[in-house]
Design a protein around this motif. Structure first.
Motif, PDB file in Angstrom:
ATOM      1  N   LYS A  54      39.052  38.511  11.326  1.00  0.00           N
ATOM      2  CA  LYS A  54      39.135  38.597   9.849  1.00  0.00           C
ATOM      3  C   LYS A  54      37.939  39.414   9.244  1.00  0.00           C
ATOM      4  O   LYS A  54      38.249  40.300   8.253  1.00  0.00           O
ATOM      5  N   GLU A  55      36.683  39.138   9.450  1.00  0.00           N
ATOM      6  CA  GLU A  55      35.704  40.051   8.873  1.00  0.00           C
ATOM      7  C   GLU A  55      35.637  41.398   9.300  1.00  0.00           C
ATOM      8  O   GLU A  55      35.565  41.990   8.227  1.00  0.00           O
ATOM      9  N   PHE A  56      35.733  41.821  10.509  1.00  0.00           N
ATOM     10  CA  PHE A  56      36.358  43.417  10.520  1.00  0.00           C
ATOM     11  C   PHE A  56      37.525  43.898   9.988  1.00  0.00           C
ATOM     12  O   PHE A  56      37.315  44.883   9.312  1.00  0.00           O
ATOM     13  N   ASP A  57      38.342  43.269  10.155  1.00  0.00           N
ATOM     14  CA  ASP A  57      39.760  43.820   9.411  1.00  0.00           C
ATOM     15  C   ASP A  57      39.534  43.723   7.915  1.00  0.00           C
ATOM     16  O   ASP A  57      40.153  44.654   7.292  1.00  0.00           O
ATOM     17  N   CYS A  58      38.797  43.136   7.303  1.00  0.00           N
ATOM     18  CA  CYS A  58      38.663  43.136   5.774  1.00  0.00           C
ATOM     19  C   CYS A  58      37.794  44.487   5.473  1.00  0.00           C
ATOM     20  O   CYS A  58      37.994  44.937   4.359  1.00  0.00           O
ATOM     21  N   CYS A  59      36.919  44.701   6.176  1.00  0.00           N
ATOM     22  CA  CYS A  59      36.053  45.761   6.266  1.00  0.00           C
ATOM     23  C   CYS A  59      36.839  47.095   6.522  1.00  0.00           C
ATOM     24  O   CYS A  59      36.673  47.909   5.573  1.00  0.00           O
ATOM     25  N   GLN A  60      37.581  47.150   7.441  1.00  0.00           N
ATOM     26  CA  GLN A  60      38.530  48.250   7.908  1.00  0.00           C
ATOM     27  C   GLN A  60      39.615  48.322   6.748  1.00  0.00           C
ATOM     28  O   GLN A  60      39.712  49.523   6.270  1.00  0.00           O
ATOM     29  N   ARG A  61      39.980  47.348   6.171  1.00  0.00           N
ATOM     30  CA  ARG A  61      41.114  47.324   5.108  1.00  0.00           C
ATOM     31  C   ARG A  61      40.390  47.901   3.914  1.00  0.00           C
ATOM     32  O   ARG A  61      40.834  48.762   3.189  1.00  0.00           O
ATOM     33  N   ALA A  62      39.192  47.704   3.508  1.00  0.00           N
ATOM     34  CA  ALA A  62      38.621  48.149   2.297  1.00  0.00           C
ATOM     35  C   ALA A  62      38.344  49.928   2.597  1.00  0.00           C
ATOM     36  O   ALA A  62      38.762  50.444   1.375  1.00  0.00           O
ATOM     37  N   HIS A  63      38.013  50.217   3.575  1.00  0.00           N
ATOM     38  CA  HIS A  63      37.986  51.609   3.687  1.00  0.00           C
ATOM     39  C   HIS A  63      39.167  52.227   3.632  1.00  0.00           C
ATOM     40  O   HIS A  63      39.340  53.073   3.027  1.00  0.00           O
ATOM     41  N   PRO A 111      38.311  38.330   1.156  1.00  0.00           N
ATOM     42  CA  PRO A 111      38.920  39.140   0.488  1.00  0.00           C
ATOM     43  C   PRO A 111      38.922  39.116  -1.118  1.00  0.00           C
ATOM     44  O   PRO A 111      39.053  40.182  -1.791  1.00  0.00           O
ATOM     45  N   GLU A 112      38.758  37.831  -1.572  1.00  0.00           N
ATOM     46  CA  GLU A 112      38.968  37.635  -3.062  1.00  0.00           C
ATOM     47  C   GLU A 112      37.487  38.365  -3.941  1.00  0.00           C
ATOM     48  O   GLU A 112      37.585  38.608  -4.924  1.00  0.00           O
ATOM     49  N   LYS A 113      36.607  38.692  -3.027  1.00  0.00           N
ATOM     50  CA  LYS A 113      35.308  39.190  -3.445  1.00  0.00           C
ATOM     51  C   LYS A 113      35.574  40.618  -3.836  1.00  0.00           C
ATOM     52  O   LYS A 113      34.754  41.430  -4.287  1.00  0.00           O
TER      53      LYS A 113
END
Length: 142
Positions: A54-63, A111-113
């Motif tokens: 979850k942590e990595f995928d959130c970062c990848q998705r942001a980019h 993700p809410e952040k």
């Protein structure tokens, strides 16, 4: 209608150049997340069952989400800037700041952040969208 480049179009060019900042920031955050969470290339996202998926995928998705909106914002800036150069440059600047905040928030793994940055980015990109129609109207009725 002949196309003339307004004297203040340099602001638009500078704002489009500044779009590199959120793109590069997102790439940097993903590179750091790859190291931190040990996610190897060529995996775009962490594999299923990864402890920090979850942590990595959130970062990848942001980019990735930033890269998805980048071409539309740049194209709108090129067109809108011909009629509204200063307003266009300001909107792109707002989009850039919003995108950096979006990436920073999303890369927390919560993700809410990402919402504050997302709202700010939309205060930049939505006016660009509507200005395109006003610019088209001006061009058609010139």
């Amino acid at each position: 209608m002949p196309i003339t480049i307004p004297n203040q179009y340099g602001y638009v060019i500078a704002s489009i150049g500044s779009m590199f900042v959120p793109s590069a920031y997102g790439a940097y955050k993903v590179i750091m997340a790859r190291k931190k969470y040990n996610v190897k290339y060529p995996d775009l996202y962490a594999p299923h069952g990864h402890a920090n998926k979850k942590e990595f995928d959130c970062c990848q998705r942001a980019h990735q989400n930033t890269l998805e909106s980048f071409p539309a914002v740049a194209a709108l800036a090129v067109v809108d800037g011909l009629i509204f150069p200063v307003t266009t440059a300001a909107c792109v600047g707002i989009w850039c700041i919003g995108r950096v905040l979006y990436i920073n928030g999303y890369c927390t793994g919560l993700p809410e952040k990402r919402q504050l940055g997302g709202m700010l980015a939309h205060l930049g990109d939505l006016p660009l969208f509507f200005m395109a129609f006003v610019a088209a109207n001006k061009a058609l009725n010139a």
